[in-house]
Scaffold this motif. Structure first.
Motif, PDB file in Angstrom:
ATOM      1  N   ASP A 159      15.348   7.285   0.970  1.00  0.00           N
ATOM      2  CA  ASP A 159      16.702   7.196   1.516  1.00  0.00           C
ATOM      3  C   ASP A 159      17.064   5.740   1.809  1.00  0.00           C
ATOM      4  O   ASP A 159      16.227   4.833   1.765  1.00  0.00           O
ATOM      5  N   ALA A 160      18.334   5.503   2.109  1.00  0.00           N
ATOM      6  CA  ALA A 160      18.845   4.144   2.267  1.00  0.00           C
ATOM      7  C   ALA A 160      18.188   3.405   3.424  1.00  0.00           C
ATOM      8  O   ALA A 160      17.898   2.202   3.318  1.00  0.00           O
ATOM      9  N   VAL A 161      17.947   4.096   4.527  1.00  0.00           N
ATOM     10  CA  VAL A 161      17.334   3.450   5.696  1.00  0.00           C
ATOM     11  C   VAL A 161      15.907   3.016   5.367  1.00  0.00           C
ATOM     12  O   VAL A 161      15.491   1.884   5.670  1.00  0.00           O
ATOM     13  N   THR A 162      15.139   3.896   4.721  1.00  0.00           N
ATOM     14  CA  THR A 162      13.765   3.568   4.344  1.00  0.00           C
ATOM     15  C   THR A 162      13.738   2.455   3.313  1.00  0.00           C
ATOM     16  O   THR A 162      12.886   1.559   3.361  1.00  0.00           O
ATOM     17  N   GLU A 163      14.676   2.489   2.374  1.00  0.00           N
ATOM     18  CA  GLU A 163      14.752   1.440   1.352  1.00  0.00           C
ATOM     19  C   GLU A 163      15.040   0.081   1.976  1.00  0.00           C
ATOM     20  O   GLU A 163      14.431  -0.933   1.609  1.00  0.00           O
TER      21      GLU A 163
ATOM     22  N   SER B 126       0.830  -1.209   0.000  1.00  0.00           N
ATOM     23  CA  SER B 126       0.000   0.000   0.000  1.00  0.00           C
ATOM     24  C   SER B 126       0.863   1.256   0.000  1.00  0.00           C
ATOM     25  O   SER B 126       2.024   1.228   0.406  1.00  0.00           O
ATOM     26  N   TYR B 127       0.268   2.335  -0.450  1.00  0.00           N
ATOM     27  CA  TYR B 127       0.982   3.612  -0.441  1.00  0.00           C
ATOM     28  C   TYR B 127      -0.015   4.751  -0.229  1.00  0.00           C
ATOM     29  O   TYR B 127      -1.194   4.652  -0.596  1.00  0.00           O
ATOM     30  N   GLY B 128       0.486   5.799   0.391  1.00  0.00           N
ATOM     31  CA  GLY B 128      -0.347   6.964   0.664  1.00  0.00           C
ATOM     32  C   GLY B 128       0.437   7.972   1.467  1.00  0.00           C
ATOM     33  O   GLY B 128       1.573   7.716   1.888  1.00  0.00           O
ATOM     34  N   HIS B 129      -0.144   9.118   1.672  1.00  0.00           N
ATOM     35  CA  HIS B 129       0.512  10.193   2.405  1.00  0.00           C
ATOM     36  C   HIS B 129       0.216  10.057   3.899  1.00  0.00           C
ATOM     37  O   HIS B 129      -0.950  10.055   4.296  1.00  0.00           O
ATOM     38  N   GLY B 130       1.266   9.919   4.690  1.00  0.00           N
ATOM     39  CA  GLY B 130       1.098   9.845   6.133  1.00  0.00           C
ATOM     40  C   GLY B 130       0.848   8.435   6.619  1.00  0.00           C
ATOM     41  O   GLY B 130       1.677   7.846   7.312  1.00  0.00           O
ATOM     42  N   SER B 131      -0.274   7.863   6.259  1.00  0.00           N
ATOM     43  CA  SER B 131      -0.639   6.537   6.755  1.00  0.00           C
ATOM     44  C   SER B 131       0.013   5.419   5.971  1.00  0.00           C
ATOM     45  O   SER B 131      -0.039   4.256   6.390  1.00  0.00           O
ATOM     46  N   GLY B 132       0.591   5.716   4.821  1.00  0.00           N
ATOM     47  CA  GLY B 132       1.173   4.668   3.994  1.00  0.00           C
ATOM     48  C   GLY B 132       0.152   3.730   3.373  1.00  0.00           C
ATOM     49  O   GLY B 132       0.478   2.633   2.947  1.00  0.00           O
ATOM     50  N   GLY B 133      -1.102   4.154   3.326  1.00  0.00           N
ATOM     51  CA  GLY B 133      -2.143   3.337   2.712  1.00  0.00           C
ATOM     52  C   GLY B 133      -2.756   2.290   3.616  1.00  0.00           C
ATOM     53  O   GLY B 133      -3.530   1.449   3.166  1.00  0.00           O
ATOM     54  N   LEU B 134      -2.450   2.338   4.921  1.00  0.00           N
ATOM     55  CA  LEU B 134      -2.917   1.284   5.814  1.00  0.00           C
ATOM     56  C   LEU B 134      -4.425   1.316   6.046  1.00  0.00           C
ATOM     57  O   LEU B 134      -5.032   0.271   6.330  1.00  0.00           O
ATOM     58  N   TYR B 135      -5.053   2.473   5.931  1.00  0.00           N
ATOM     59  CA  TYR B 135      -6.517   2.515   6.031  1.00  0.00           C
ATOM     60  C   TYR B 135      -7.145   1.755   4.856  1.00  0.00           C
ATOM     61  O   TYR B 135      -8.158   1.061   5.019  1.00  0.00           O
ATOM     62  N   ALA B 136      -6.556   1.882   3.685  1.00  0.00           N
ATOM     63  CA  ALA B 136      -7.049   1.141   2.518  1.00  0.00           C
ATOM     64  C   ALA B 136      -6.915  -0.358   2.738  1.00  0.00           C
ATOM     65  O   ALA B 136      -7.819  -1.136   2.403  1.00  0.00           O
TER      66      ALA B 136
ATOM     67  N   GLY C 279       2.795  -6.674   5.573  1.00  0.00           N
ATOM     68  CA  GLY C 279       2.734  -6.139   4.222  1.00  0.00           C
ATOM     69  C   GLY C 279       3.820  -5.102   4.019  1.00  0.00           C
ATOM     70  O   GLY C 279       4.718  -4.940   4.844  1.00  0.00           O
ATOM     71  N   VAL C 280       3.722  -4.399   2.911  1.00  0.00           N
ATOM     72  CA  VAL C 280       4.635  -3.299   2.610  1.00  0.00           C
ATOM     73  C   VAL C 280       3.812  -2.022   2.566  1.00  0.00           C
ATOM     74  O   VAL C 280       2.808  -1.944   1.847  1.00  0.00           O
ATOM     75  N   SER C 281       4.215  -1.045   3.353  1.00  0.00           N
ATOM     76  CA  SER C 281       3.506   0.240   3.427  1.00  0.00           C
ATOM     77  C   SER C 281       4.483   1.355   3.051  1.00  0.00           C
ATOM     78  O   SER C 281       5.530   1.499   3.691  1.00  0.00           O
ATOM     79  N   ILE C 282       4.139   2.127   2.029  1.00  0.00           N
ATOM     80  CA  ILE C 282       5.012   3.190   1.531  1.00  0.00           C
ATOM     81  C   ILE C 282       4.383   4.537   1.844  1.00  0.00           C
ATOM     82  O   ILE C 282       3.289   4.868   1.353  1.00  0.00           O
ATOM     83  N   ASN C 283       5.060   5.306   2.689  1.00  0.00           N
ATOM     84  CA  ASN C 283       4.606   6.647   3.044  1.00  0.00           C
ATOM     85  C   ASN C 283       5.163   7.629   2.014  1.00  0.00           C
ATOM     86  O   ASN C 283       6.371   7.843   1.932  1.00  0.00           O
ATOM     87  N   LEU C 284       4.284   8.217   1.228  1.00  0.00           N
ATOM     88  CA  LEU C 284       4.735   9.092   0.152  1.00  0.00           C
ATOM     89  C   LEU C 284       5.391  10.367   0.670  1.00  0.00           C
ATOM     90  O   LEU C 284       6.106  11.047  -0.077  1.00  0.00           O
ATOM     91  N   PHE C 285       5.173  10.708   1.940  1.00  0.00           N
ATOM     92  CA  PHE C 285       5.882  11.850   2.519  1.00  0.00           C
ATOM     93  C   PHE C 285       7.385  11.573   2.637  1.00  0.00           C
ATOM     94  O   PHE C 285       8.179  12.498   2.756  1.00  0.00           O
ATOM     95  N   ASP C 286       7.758  10.285   2.620  1.00  0.00           N
ATOM     96  CA  ASP C 286       9.169   9.912   2.718  1.00  0.00           C
ATOM     97  C   ASP C 286       9.860   9.897   1.359  1.00  0.00           C
ATOM     98  O   ASP C 286      11.062   9.668   1.283  1.00  0.00           O
ATOM     99  N   CYS C 287       9.092  10.089   0.288  1.00  0.00           N
ATOM    100  CA  CYS C 287       9.618   9.898  -1.058  1.00  0.00           C
ATOM    101  C   CYS C 287       9.940  11.234  -1.734  1.00  0.00           C
ATOM    102  O   CYS C 287       9.481  12.290  -1.323  1.00  0.00           O
ATOM    103  N   GLY C 288      10.708  11.104  -2.800  1.00  0.00           N
ATOM    104  CA  GLY C 288      10.966  12.272  -3.638  1.00  0.00           C
ATOM    105  C   GLY C 288       9.883  12.394  -4.687  1.00  0.00           C
ATOM    106  O   GLY C 288       8.708  12.141  -4.420  1.00  0.00           O
ATOM    107  N   VAL C 289      10.280  12.699  -5.914  1.00  0.00           N
ATOM    108  CA  VAL C 289       9.297  12.891  -6.967  1.00  0.00           C
ATOM    109  C   VAL C 289       8.658  11.584  -7.399  1.00  0.00           C
ATOM    110  O   VAL C 289       7.593  11.588  -8.001  1.00  0.00           O
TER     111      VAL C 289
END
Length: 204
Positions: free
Chosen positions: A168-172, A123-133, A152-162
């Protein structure tokens, strides 16, 4: 990556048949990030010899705007993909604390084809990383008699670039570790449920 095997269990040479995993990209929105995330995950999963991975991108299916009396060819094609798979990874964004309508529309086209198979989430989203979905999807897939994975895998778009994979390496490292745990658990459940289906019919 799209190589198919017929049947379940073992190949003629005695080796275990790879688990057929469908990575379903749930967003069809223009400018979406889901295709990049889904294909990243599919490439990662495809490195495992014990898995046979296919990408099922909902943007590739011309689904009808209204539910017809009879299934259209794209509806039948999607349902066939669900029926062929033995395990699923659903890639979903979070829209207003839930998942996109395009995903719900597609999920509802199949029923028996989902049953007794494991479902994991990226999942992905801003802040929650898509966990509500993801939590909303768990209810849907429970109704369909699947087993949903806790990890699962949760991607917080606030942590990402474009782009959603520019981190960053730690998040990756954390993301890749989460993906590895997900795939380990998906394989365990997928093979276990394959054996259970072969041993006895499911009662629903």
């Amino acid at each position: 990556m799209r190589q198919r095997y017929c049947g379940e269990g073992e190949r003629d040479d005695g080796a275990a048949t790879p688990l057929r995993v469908a990575v379903i990209i749930g967003s069809t929105r223009e400018g979406r990030l889901g295709d990049a995330i889904g294909r990243w995950f599919a490439e990662l999963a495809g490195k495992r010899d014990e898995l046979e991975v296919s990408v099922v991108d909902l943007a590739d299916f011309d689904f009808p705007a209204r539910y017809p009396d009879r299934a259209t060819e794209p509806m039948a094609d999607f349902t066939a993909e669900v029926g062929r798979a033995e395990a699923f990874v659903v890639v979903t964004p979070e829209y207003n604390r839930s998942f996109p309508a395009s995903l719900k529309q597609a999920v509802d086209y199949a029923y028996d084809e989902w049953q007794t198979k494991p479902v994991a989430f990226v999942s992905y989203g801003h802040g929650s990383g898509g966990l509500y979905a993801v939590e909303a999807l768990r209810t849907v897939f429970t109704e369909l008699h699947t087993v949903t994975l806790r990890n699962g895998v949760s991607i917080n778009l606030f942590d990402c670039g474009v782009d959603a994979l520019d981190i960053d390496a730690v998040t990756e490292e954390r993301r890749d570790r989460d993906a590895s745990v997900l795939l380990d658990q998906l394989g365990w459940w997928g093979l276990g449920l394959r054996e259970a289906r072969a041993a006895r019919p499911y009662i629903c």
